[in-house]
Design an enzyme around this catalytic site. Structure first.
Site, PDB file in Angstrom:
ATOM      1  N   ARG A   1       0.845  -1.211   0.000  1.00 11.75           N
ATOM      2  CA  ARG A   1       0.000   0.000   0.000  1.00 11.75           C
ATOM      3  C   ARG A   1       0.877   1.259   0.000  1.00 11.75           C
ATOM      4  O   ARG A   1       0.947   1.978  -0.995  1.00 11.75           O
ATOM      5  CB  ARG A   1      -0.938  -0.040   1.224  1.00 11.75           C
ATOM      6  CG  ARG A   1      -2.058   0.979   1.203  1.00 11.75           C
ATOM      7  CD  ARG A   1      -1.670   2.356   1.670  1.00 11.75           C
ATOM      8  NE  ARG A   1      -1.083   2.389   3.013  1.00 11.75           N
ATOM      9  CZ  ARG A   1      -0.480   3.455   3.513  1.00 11.75           C
ATOM     10  NH1 ARG A   1      -0.368   4.564   2.805  1.00 11.75           N
ATOM     11  NH2 ARG A   1       0.060   3.420   4.723  1.00 11.75           N
ATOM     12  N   ASP A   2       1.607   1.488   1.065  1.00  8.28           N
ATOM     13  CA  ASP A   2       2.381   2.733   1.181  1.00  8.28           C
ATOM     14  C   ASP A   2       3.525   2.744   0.167  1.00  8.28           C
ATOM     15  O   ASP A   2       3.859   3.781  -0.408  1.00  8.28           O
ATOM     16  CB  ASP A   2       2.946   2.848   2.609  1.00  8.28           C
ATOM     17  CG  ASP A   2       3.155   4.285   3.055  1.00  8.28           C
ATOM     18  OD1 ASP A   2       3.033   5.189   2.211  1.00  8.28           O
ATOM     19  OD2 ASP A   2       3.461   4.512   4.234  1.00  8.28           O
TER      20      ASP A   2
ATOM     21  N   HIS B   1       5.789   4.437  12.488  1.00  5.44           N
ATOM     22  CA  HIS B   1       5.665   4.374  11.016  1.00  5.44           C
ATOM     23  C   HIS B   1       6.625   5.427  10.459  1.00  5.44           C
ATOM     24  O   HIS B   1       6.275   6.595  10.324  1.00  5.44           O
ATOM     25  CB  HIS B   1       4.204   4.665  10.654  1.00  5.44           C
ATOM     26  CG  HIS B   1       3.912   4.670   9.189  1.00  5.44           C
ATOM     27  ND1 HIS B   1       3.291   3.621   8.546  1.00  5.44           N
ATOM     28  CD2 HIS B   1       4.148   5.590   8.220  1.00  5.44           C
ATOM     29  CE1 HIS B   1       3.143   3.911   7.262  1.00  5.44           C
ATOM     30  NE2 HIS B   1       3.650   5.098   7.027  1.00  5.44           N
TER      31      HIS B   1
ATOM     32  N   HIS C   1       9.135   7.022   7.658  1.00  5.54           N
ATOM     33  CA  HIS C   1       9.682   7.118   6.303  1.00  5.54           C
ATOM     34  C   HIS C   1      11.169   7.456   6.447  1.00  5.54           C
ATOM     35  O   HIS C   1      11.603   7.977   7.478  1.00  5.54           O
ATOM     36  CB  HIS C   1       8.902   8.161   5.492  1.00  5.54           C
ATOM     37  CG  HIS C   1       7.552   7.633   5.094  1.00  5.54           C
ATOM     38  ND1 HIS C   1       7.295   7.133   3.831  1.00  5.54           N
ATOM     39  CD2 HIS C   1       6.405   7.479   5.791  1.00  5.54           C
ATOM     40  CE1 HIS C   1       6.036   6.712   3.792  1.00  5.54           C
ATOM     41  NE2 HIS C   1       5.476   6.912   4.964  1.00  5.54           N
TER      42      HIS C   1
ATOM     43  N   CYS D   1       4.402   9.101  -0.015  1.00  4.69           N
ATOM     44  CA  CYS D   1       2.987   9.464   0.049  1.00  4.69           C
ATOM     45  C   CYS D   1       2.719  10.480  -1.048  1.00  4.69           C
ATOM     46  O   CYS D   1       3.433  11.480  -1.145  1.00  4.69           O
ATOM     47  CB  CYS D   1       2.624  10.057   1.410  1.00  4.69           C
ATOM     48  SG  CYS D   1       0.959  10.750   1.469  1.00  4.69           S
TER      49      CYS D   1
HETATM   50  P1  HMG Z   1     -13.429  13.646  -1.837  1.00  3.49           P
HETATM   51  O1  HMG Z   1     -13.204  14.044  -3.246  1.00  3.49           O
HETATM   52  O2  HMG Z   1     -13.585  14.712  -0.802  1.00  3.49           O
HETATM   53  O3  HMG Z   1     -14.627  12.585  -1.686  1.00  3.49           O
HETATM   54  O4  HMG Z   1     -12.217  12.701  -1.418  1.00  3.49           O
HETATM   55  P2  HMG Z   1     -16.142  12.669  -1.938  1.00  3.49           P
HETATM   56  O5  HMG Z   1     -16.799  11.956  -0.815  1.00  3.49           O
HETATM   57  O6  HMG Z   1     -16.559  14.078  -2.293  1.00  3.49           O
HETATM   58  O7  HMG Z   1     -16.293  11.775  -3.270  1.00  3.49           O
HETATM   59  C1  HMG Z   1     -15.714  12.159  -4.517  1.00  3.49           C
HETATM   60  C2  HMG Z   1     -15.644  10.945  -5.420  1.00  3.49           C
HETATM   61  O8  HMG Z   1     -14.776   9.955  -4.844  1.00  3.49           O
HETATM   62  C3  HMG Z   1     -17.004  10.261  -5.630  1.00  3.49           C
HETATM   63  O9  HMG Z   1     -16.983   9.671  -6.927  1.00  3.49           O
HETATM   64  C4  HMG Z   1     -16.967   9.155  -4.610  1.00  3.49           C
HETATM   65  O10 HMG Z   1     -17.793   8.066  -4.937  1.00  3.49           O
HETATM   66  C5  HMG Z   1     -15.509   8.736  -4.684  1.00  3.49           C
HETATM   67  P3  HMG Z   1     -17.619  10.427  -8.200  1.00  3.49           P
HETATM   68  O11 HMG Z   1     -19.056  10.645  -7.800  1.00  3.49           O
HETATM   69  O12 HMG Z   1     -16.851  11.708  -8.356  1.00  3.49           O
HETATM   70  O13 HMG Z   1     -17.404   9.444  -9.309  1.00  3.49           O
HETATM   71  N1  HMG Z   1     -15.044   8.091  -3.453  1.00  3.49           N
HETATM   72  C6  HMG Z   1     -14.444   6.879  -3.405  1.00  3.49           C
HETATM   73  N2  HMG Z   1     -14.106   6.014  -4.383  1.00  3.49           N
HETATM   74  C7  HMG Z   1     -13.506   4.864  -3.996  1.00  3.49           C
HETATM   75  N3  HMG Z   1     -13.227   4.575  -2.712  1.00  3.49           N
HETATM   76  C8  HMG Z   1     -13.547   5.431  -1.723  1.00  3.49           C
HETATM   77  C9  HMG Z   1     -14.186   6.637  -2.076  1.00  3.49           C
HETATM   78  N4  HMG Z   1     -14.625   7.687  -1.340  1.00  3.49           N
HETATM   79  C10 HMG Z   1     -15.166   8.569  -2.195  1.00  3.49           C
HETATM   80  N5  HMG Z   1     -13.250   5.113  -0.450  1.00  3.49           N
HETATM   81  C11 HMG Z   1     -11.326  10.900  -0.151  1.00  3.49           C
HETATM   82  C12 HMG Z   1     -12.158  12.168  -0.126  1.00  3.49           C
HETATM   83  C13 HMG Z   1     -11.001  10.543   1.291  1.00  3.49           C
HETATM   84  C14 HMG Z   1     -12.124   9.787  -0.792  1.00  3.49           C
HETATM   85  C15 HMG Z   1     -10.029  11.169  -0.964  1.00  3.49           C
HETATM   86  O14 HMG Z   1      -9.420  12.311  -0.459  1.00  3.49           O
HETATM   87  C16 HMG Z   1      -9.080  10.029  -0.907  1.00  3.49           C
HETATM   88  O15 HMG Z   1      -9.343   8.966  -1.449  1.00  3.49           O
HETATM   89  N6  HMG Z   1      -7.930  10.214  -0.229  1.00  3.49           N
HETATM   90  C17 HMG Z   1      -6.980   9.182  -0.021  1.00  3.49           C
HETATM   91  C18 HMG Z   1      -5.624   9.735  -0.154  1.00  3.49           C
HETATM   92  C19 HMG Z   1      -4.613   8.657   0.118  1.00  3.49           C
HETATM   93  O16 HMG Z   1      -4.856   7.482  -0.059  1.00  3.49           O
HETATM   94  N7  HMG Z   1      -3.409   9.089   0.551  1.00  3.49           N
HETATM   95  C20 HMG Z   1      -2.342   8.199   0.814  1.00  3.49           C
HETATM   96  C21 HMG Z   1      -2.574   7.363   2.016  1.00  3.49           C
HETATM   97  S1  HMG Z   1      -2.232   8.208   3.532  1.00  3.49           S
HETATM   98  C22 HMG Z   1      -0.532   7.988   3.783  1.00  3.49           C
HETATM   99  O17 HMG Z   1       0.167   7.543   2.917  1.00  3.49           O
HETATM  100  C23 HMG Z   1       0.032   8.323   5.139  1.00  3.49           C
HETATM  101  C24 HMG Z   1       0.322   7.050   5.963  1.00  3.49           C
HETATM  102  O18 HMG Z   1       1.191   6.173   5.268  1.00  3.49           O
HETATM  103  C25 HMG Z   1       0.924   7.438   7.317  1.00  3.49           C
HETATM  104  C26 HMG Z   1       2.119   8.386   7.182  1.00  3.49           C
HETATM  105  O19 HMG Z   1       3.087   8.046   6.474  1.00  3.49           O
HETATM  106  O20 HMG Z   1       2.033   9.460   7.777  1.00  3.49           O
HETATM  107  C27 HMG Z   1      -0.973   6.266   6.247  1.00  3.49           C
HETATM  108 MG    MG Z   2       3.315   6.339   5.230  1.00  2.80          MG
END
Ligand code: HMG
Ligand code: MG
Length: 284
Positions: A13-14, A205, A207, A238
Protein backbone atom coordinates in the site's frame (compact mmCIF):
# COMPACT_ATOMS: atom_id res chain seq x y z
CA UNK A 1 12.43 -15.05 27.32
CA UNK A 2 12.96 -13.59 23.82
CA UNK A 3 10.59 -10.69 23.14
CA UNK A 4 8.73 -10.35 19.87
CA UNK A 5 8.47 -7.35 17.60
CA UNK A 6 5.44 -7.28 15.30
CA UNK A 7 6.36 -5.85 11.90
CA UNK A 8 3.53 -4.43 9.81
CA UNK A 9 4.47 -4.75 6.14
CA UNK A 10 3.01 -1.71 4.38
CA UNK A 11 4.90 -1.99 1.09
CA UNK A 12 1.97 -3.11 -1.07
CA UNK A 13 0.00 0.00 0.00
CA UNK A 14 2.38 2.73 1.18
CA UNK A 15 5.25 1.48 -0.96
CA UNK A 16 3.32 1.37 -4.22
CA UNK A 17 0.70 4.14 -3.86
CA UNK A 18 2.83 7.03 -5.12
CA UNK A 19 4.61 5.24 -7.95
CA UNK A 20 3.37 6.97 -11.08
CA UNK A 21 3.88 4.11 -13.56
CA UNK A 22 1.16 1.53 -13.18
CA UNK A 23 2.31 -1.61 -11.40
CA UNK A 24 0.23 -4.45 -12.86
CA UNK A 25 -2.23 -6.37 -10.72
CA UNK A 26 -0.32 -9.59 -11.45
CA UNK A 27 2.94 -8.08 -10.19
CA UNK A 28 1.28 -6.72 -7.04
CA UNK A 29 -0.20 -10.14 -6.30
CA UNK A 30 3.17 -11.83 -6.85
CA UNK A 31 4.82 -9.32 -4.46
CA UNK A 32 2.19 -9.86 -1.75
CA UNK A 33 2.38 -13.65 -2.13
CA UNK A 34 6.16 -13.41 -1.70
CA UNK A 35 5.61 -11.42 1.52
CA UNK A 36 3.19 -14.11 2.67
CA UNK A 37 5.81 -16.77 1.90
CA UNK A 38 8.30 -14.77 4.00
CA UNK A 39 5.74 -15.00 6.89
CA UNK A 40 5.40 -11.26 7.32
CA UNK A 41 2.95 -11.35 10.25
CA UNK A 42 0.79 -8.47 9.02
CA UNK A 43 0.47 -7.16 5.47
CA UNK A 44 -1.35 -3.97 4.45
CA UNK A 45 -2.43 -5.19 1.05
CA UNK A 46 -4.02 -2.10 -0.52
CA UNK A 47 -6.16 0.96 0.07
CA UNK A 48 -9.81 1.44 -0.85
CA UNK A 49 -9.54 5.13 -1.65
CA UNK A 50 -10.71 7.29 -4.51
CA UNK A 51 -8.97 6.12 -7.74
CA UNK A 52 -8.90 9.77 -8.79
CA UNK A 53 -6.76 10.57 -5.75
CA UNK A 54 -4.55 7.47 -5.85
CA UNK A 55 -4.74 5.74 -9.27
CA UNK A 56 -2.19 3.07 -8.30
CA UNK A 57 -4.68 1.56 -5.81
CA UNK A 58 -7.56 1.36 -8.31
CA UNK A 59 -7.24 -2.45 -8.53
CA UNK A 60 -7.51 -3.02 -4.74
CA UNK A 61 -10.51 -5.36 -5.21
CA UNK A 62 -8.78 -7.51 -7.83
CA UNK A 63 -5.54 -7.69 -5.84
CA UNK A 64 -7.46 -8.65 -2.70
CA UNK A 65 -9.28 -11.47 -4.47
CA UNK A 66 -6.18 -12.90 -6.17
CA UNK A 67 -3.67 -13.07 -3.29
CA UNK A 68 -3.17 -16.32 -1.42
CA UNK A 69 -3.89 -15.80 2.28
CA UNK A 70 -2.40 -17.75 5.19
CA UNK A 71 -4.28 -18.13 8.46
CA UNK A 72 -1.48 -16.91 10.72
CA UNK A 73 -1.08 -13.63 8.81
CA UNK A 74 -3.19 -10.51 9.35
CA UNK A 75 -4.19 -8.94 6.02
CA UNK A 76 -5.40 -5.36 6.27
CA UNK A 77 -6.50 -2.50 4.04
CA UNK A 78 -6.43 1.26 4.40
CA UNK A 79 -9.85 2.93 4.26
CA UNK A 80 -10.58 6.69 4.43
CA UNK A 81 -14.37 6.51 4.82
CA UNK A 82 -17.43 4.23 4.97
CA UNK A 83 -17.36 3.61 1.21
CA UNK A 84 -13.79 2.31 1.46
CA UNK A 85 -14.64 0.27 4.54
CA UNK A 86 -17.64 -1.39 2.83
CA UNK A 87 -15.41 -2.39 -0.08
CA UNK A 88 -12.76 -3.73 2.29
CA UNK A 89 -15.35 -5.83 4.14
CA UNK A 90 -16.66 -7.20 0.81
CA UNK A 91 -13.08 -8.19 -0.01
CA UNK A 92 -12.78 -10.25 3.17
CA UNK A 93 -10.72 -7.98 5.44
CA UNK A 94 -11.01 -8.29 9.22
CA UNK A 95 -8.53 -5.51 9.86
CA UNK A 96 -8.47 -1.97 8.47
CA UNK A 97 -6.37 1.16 8.88
CA UNK A 98 -8.03 4.56 9.18
CA UNK A 99 -6.52 8.01 8.75
CA UNK A 100 -6.10 11.19 10.69
CA UNK A 101 -3.23 13.65 11.10
CA UNK A 102 -1.64 16.03 13.56
CA UNK A 103 -1.39 18.73 10.86
CA UNK A 104 -4.45 20.47 9.50
CA UNK A 105 -2.81 21.23 6.14
CA UNK A 106 -1.69 17.66 5.59
CA UNK A 107 -5.14 16.32 6.47
CA UNK A 108 -6.73 18.65 3.91
CA UNK A 109 -4.26 17.77 1.15
CA UNK A 110 -4.38 14.05 1.84
CA UNK A 111 -8.06 13.41 2.43
CA UNK A 112 -9.83 16.68 1.60
CA UNK A 113 -10.92 16.91 5.22
CA UNK A 114 -9.94 18.86 8.31
CA UNK A 115 -8.62 16.85 11.25
CA UNK A 116 -12.04 17.14 12.88
CA UNK A 117 -13.74 15.84 9.73
CA UNK A 118 -11.25 12.97 9.50
CA UNK A 119 -12.19 11.95 13.06
CA UNK A 120 -15.87 12.23 12.13
CA UNK A 121 -15.30 9.91 9.16
CA UNK A 122 -13.70 7.38 11.51
CA UNK A 123 -16.62 7.73 13.91
CA UNK A 124 -19.00 6.90 11.04
CA UNK A 125 -17.05 3.70 10.38
CA UNK A 126 -17.14 2.42 13.97
CA UNK A 127 -20.62 0.78 13.91
CA UNK A 128 -19.74 -1.13 10.71
CA UNK A 129 -16.46 -2.25 12.28
CA UNK A 130 -18.20 -3.42 15.45
CA UNK A 131 -20.92 -5.23 13.51
CA UNK A 132 -18.36 -7.02 11.34
CA UNK A 133 -15.77 -7.55 14.13
CA UNK A 134 -13.16 -5.52 12.28
CA UNK A 135 -9.92 -4.58 14.03
CA UNK A 136 -8.92 -0.92 13.53
CA UNK A 137 -5.46 0.63 13.30
CA UNK A 138 -5.46 4.42 13.39
CA UNK A 139 -2.75 6.26 11.50
CA UNK A 140 -1.73 9.69 12.77
CA UNK A 141 0.30 11.34 10.01
CA UNK A 142 2.82 14.14 10.53
CA UNK A 143 3.45 13.45 14.23
CA UNK A 144 6.75 15.33 14.09
CA UNK A 145 7.01 17.41 10.91
CA UNK A 146 4.51 18.36 8.21
CA UNK A 147 5.55 19.07 4.60
CA UNK A 148 3.32 22.18 4.66
CA UNK A 149 3.46 23.44 8.26
CA UNK A 150 6.91 22.37 9.47
CA UNK A 151 7.35 21.27 13.10
CA UNK A 152 4.20 19.96 14.77
CA UNK A 153 3.33 20.73 18.38
CA UNK A 154 2.98 17.77 20.67
CA UNK A 155 -0.54 18.85 21.76
CA UNK A 156 -1.88 18.10 18.27
CA UNK A 157 -0.55 14.55 18.47
CA UNK A 158 -1.96 14.04 21.96
CA UNK A 159 -5.36 15.30 20.80
CA UNK A 160 -5.37 12.88 17.86
CA UNK A 161 -4.36 9.97 20.12
CA UNK A 162 -7.13 10.81 22.60
CA UNK A 163 -9.71 11.13 19.81
CA UNK A 164 -8.75 7.73 18.36
CA UNK A 165 -8.82 6.09 21.79
CA UNK A 166 -12.24 7.61 22.51
CA UNK A 167 -13.47 6.04 19.27
CA UNK A 168 -12.11 2.65 20.39
CA UNK A 169 -9.38 2.02 17.83
CA UNK A 170 -7.22 -0.98 18.68
CA UNK A 171 -3.80 0.37 17.70
CA UNK A 172 -2.27 3.73 16.82
CA UNK A 173 0.50 4.12 14.28
CA UNK A 174 2.58 7.27 14.76
CA UNK A 175 3.64 8.52 11.33
CA UNK A 176 6.84 10.33 10.46
CA UNK A 177 5.34 11.07 7.06
CA UNK A 178 8.33 12.84 5.50
CA UNK A 179 11.14 11.23 7.46
CA UNK A 180 12.19 14.33 9.36
CA UNK A 181 11.81 13.03 12.92
CA UNK A 182 15.01 12.87 14.96
CA UNK A 183 15.88 10.43 17.75
CA UNK A 184 15.52 13.31 20.23
CA UNK A 185 12.09 14.18 18.81
CA UNK A 186 10.96 10.56 18.96
CA UNK A 187 12.17 10.22 22.56
CA UNK A 188 10.48 13.48 23.56
CA UNK A 189 7.10 12.53 22.08
CA UNK A 190 7.18 8.96 23.39
CA UNK A 191 8.22 10.05 26.88
CA UNK A 192 5.16 12.24 27.12
CA UNK A 193 2.60 9.89 25.61
CA UNK A 194 3.89 6.83 27.47
CA UNK A 195 3.19 8.69 30.70
CA UNK A 196 -0.51 8.35 29.88
CA UNK A 197 -0.82 5.27 27.64
CA UNK A 198 0.83 1.81 27.43
CA UNK A 199 3.50 1.17 24.76
CA UNK A 200 1.52 -1.79 23.36
CA UNK A 201 -0.97 0.68 21.93
CA UNK A 202 1.54 2.26 19.54
CA UNK A 203 3.38 1.49 16.33
CA UNK A 204 6.11 3.57 14.73
CA UNK A 205 5.67 4.37 11.02
CA UNK A 206 8.89 5.96 9.82
CA UNK A 207 9.68 7.12 6.30
CA UNK A 208 13.40 7.13 5.59
CA UNK A 209 14.02 10.32 3.60
CA UNK A 210 17.06 11.37 5.66
CA UNK A 211 18.29 7.95 6.83
CA UNK A 212 17.03 8.63 10.35
CA UNK A 213 14.45 5.86 10.52
CA UNK A 214 16.75 3.14 11.90
CA UNK A 215 17.97 5.32 14.78
CA UNK A 216 14.43 6.45 15.52
CA UNK A 217 13.22 2.85 15.65
CA UNK A 218 16.02 1.88 18.04
CA UNK A 219 14.80 4.67 20.33
CA UNK A 220 11.21 3.40 20.07
CA UNK A 221 12.20 -0.20 20.82
CA UNK A 222 14.27 1.00 23.78
CA UNK A 223 11.20 2.76 25.15
CA UNK A 224 9.04 -0.36 24.92
CA UNK A 225 7.30 -0.09 21.53
CA UNK A 226 6.95 -3.47 19.85
CA UNK A 227 5.12 -2.69 16.60
CA UNK A 228 6.99 -1.25 13.62
CA UNK A 229 5.66 -0.43 10.13
CA UNK A 230 7.99 -0.90 7.18
CA UNK A 231 8.10 -1.73 3.52
CA UNK A 232 10.05 -4.58 1.88
CA UNK A 233 12.59 -3.04 -0.46
CA UNK A 234 11.96 0.39 1.13
CA UNK A 235 9.92 1.49 -1.86
CA UNK A 236 7.39 4.28 -1.81
CA UNK A 237 6.22 7.55 -0.29
CA UNK A 238 2.99 9.46 0.05
CA UNK A 239 1.46 11.18 -3.01
CA UNK A 240 0.34 14.08 -0.79
CA UNK A 241 3.66 14.54 1.04
CA UNK A 242 6.06 16.10 -1.47
CA UNK A 243 9.62 14.85 -1.08
CA UNK A 244 8.73 11.93 1.18
CA UNK A 245 10.84 8.87 0.47
CA UNK A 246 9.77 5.30 1.06
CA UNK A 247 9.16 3.66 4.39
CA UNK A 248 12.12 2.27 6.22
CA UNK A 249 12.78 -1.11 4.64
CA UNK A 250 11.50 -4.25 6.34
CA UNK A 251 14.93 -5.76 5.74
CA UNK A 252 16.44 -2.98 7.91
CA UNK A 253 13.83 -3.35 10.65
CA UNK A 254 14.27 -7.15 10.72
CA UNK A 255 18.05 -6.63 11.04
CA UNK A 256 17.68 -4.07 13.85
CA UNK A 257 15.35 -6.41 15.71
CA UNK A 258 17.80 -9.28 15.39
CA UNK A 259 20.68 -7.09 16.60
CA UNK A 260 18.60 -5.94 19.57
CA UNK A 261 17.66 -9.51 20.48
CA UNK A 262 14.03 -9.45 19.31
CA UNK A 263 12.22 -12.11 17.29
CA UNK A 264 10.11 -11.13 14.27
CA UNK A 265 9.11 -14.54 12.91
CA UNK A 266 10.00 -13.36 9.40
CA UNK A 267 12.01 -15.53 7.01
CA UNK A 268 14.66 -12.94 6.15
CA UNK A 269 15.97 -14.69 3.03
CA UNK A 270 12.47 -14.87 1.53
CA UNK A 271 11.84 -11.27 2.59
CA UNK A 272 14.93 -10.18 0.63
CA UNK A 273 13.54 -11.93 -2.44
CA UNK A 274 10.29 -9.95 -2.09
CA UNK A 275 12.19 -6.68 -1.59
CA UNK A 276 14.44 -7.32 -4.60
CA UNK A 277 11.45 -8.29 -6.68
CA UNK A 278 9.48 -5.09 -6.00
CA UNK A 279 12.58 -2.96 -6.49
CA UNK A 280 13.15 -4.58 -9.88
CA UNK A 281 9.55 -3.82 -10.87
CA UNK A 282 9.46 -0.23 -9.63
CA UNK A 283 12.97 0.92 -10.44
CA UNK A 284 13.26 -0.40 -13.97
P1 HMG B 1 -13.43 13.65 -1.84
O1 HMG B 1 -13.20 14.04 -3.25
O2 HMG B 1 -13.59 14.71 -0.80
O3 HMG B 1 -14.63 12.59 -1.69
O4 HMG B 1 -12.22 12.70 -1.42
P2 HMG B 1 -16.14 12.67 -1.94
O5 HMG B 1 -16.80 11.96 -0.82
O6 HMG B 1 -16.56 14.08 -2.29
O7 HMG B 1 -16.29 11.78 -3.27
C1 HMG B 1 -15.71 12.16 -4.52
C2 HMG B 1 -15.64 10.95 -5.42
O8 HMG B 1 -14.78 9.96 -4.84
C3 HMG B 1 -17.00 10.26 -5.63
O9 HMG B 1 -16.98 9.67 -6.93
C4 HMG B 1 -16.97 9.15 -4.61
O10 HMG B 1 -17.79 8.07 -4.94
C5 HMG B 1 -15.51 8.74 -4.68
P3 HMG B 1 -17.62 10.43 -8.20
O11 HMG B 1 -19.06 10.65 -7.80
O12 HMG B 1 -16.85 11.71 -8.36
O13 HMG B 1 -17.40 9.44 -9.31
N1 HMG B 1 -15.04 8.09 -3.45
C6 HMG B 1 -14.44 6.88 -3.40
N2 HMG B 1 -14.11 6.01 -4.38
C7 HMG B 1 -13.51 4.86 -4.00
N3 HMG B 1 -13.23 4.58 -2.71
C8 HMG B 1 -13.55 5.43 -1.72
C9 HMG B 1 -14.19 6.64 -2.08
N4 HMG B 1 -14.62 7.69 -1.34
C10 HMG B 1 -15.17 8.57 -2.20
N5 HMG B 1 -13.25 5.11 -0.45
C11 HMG B 1 -11.33 10.90 -0.15
C12 HMG B 1 -12.16 12.17 -0.13
C13 HMG B 1 -11.00 10.54 1.29
C14 HMG B 1 -12.12 9.79 -0.79
C15 HMG B 1 -10.03 11.17 -0.96
O14 HMG B 1 -9.42 12.31 -0.46
C16 HMG B 1 -9.08 10.03 -0.91
O15 HMG B 1 -9.34 8.97 -1.45
N6 HMG B 1 -7.93 10.21 -0.23
C17 HMG B 1 -6.98 9.18 -0.02
C18 HMG B 1 -5.62 9.73 -0.15
C19 HMG B 1 -4.61 8.66 0.12
O16 HMG B 1 -4.86 7.48 -0.06
N7 HMG B 1 -3.41 9.09 0.55
C20 HMG B 1 -2.34 8.20 0.81
C21 HMG B 1 -2.57 7.36 2.02
S1 HMG B 1 -2.23 8.21 3.53
C22 HMG B 1 -0.53 7.99 3.78
O17 HMG B 1 0.17 7.54 2.92
C23 HMG B 1 0.03 8.32 5.14
C24 HMG B 1 0.32 7.05 5.96
O18 HMG B 1 1.19 6.17 5.27
C25 HMG B 1 0.92 7.44 7.32
C26 HMG B 1 2.12 8.39 7.18
O19 HMG B 1 3.09 8.05 6.47
O20 HMG B 1 2.03 9.46 7.78
C27 HMG B 1 -0.97 6.27 6.25
MG1 MG C 1 3.31 6.34 5.23
Amino acid sequence: MIQKVHIVEVGPRDGLQSISEEVSTVNKVKYIDMLTNAICPEIEVASFVSPKWVPQMADAKEVSSLITRKDQIIYSALVPNVKGLENAIKCGYHSVAVLTAASESFSLKNTNSSIEESIKRIEEMIPYCKENKIRIRGYISTCWVCPYEGNIGIEAVIKAIQDLIDLGVDEISLGDTIGKATPEGVEYLLEIILDSWPPELFALHMHDTYNMAAENIVVGLGMGLRIIDSSAGGVGGCPYAPGAAGNVSTETVARICMEQGFETGIDVEKLKLAGNYIQSITQS
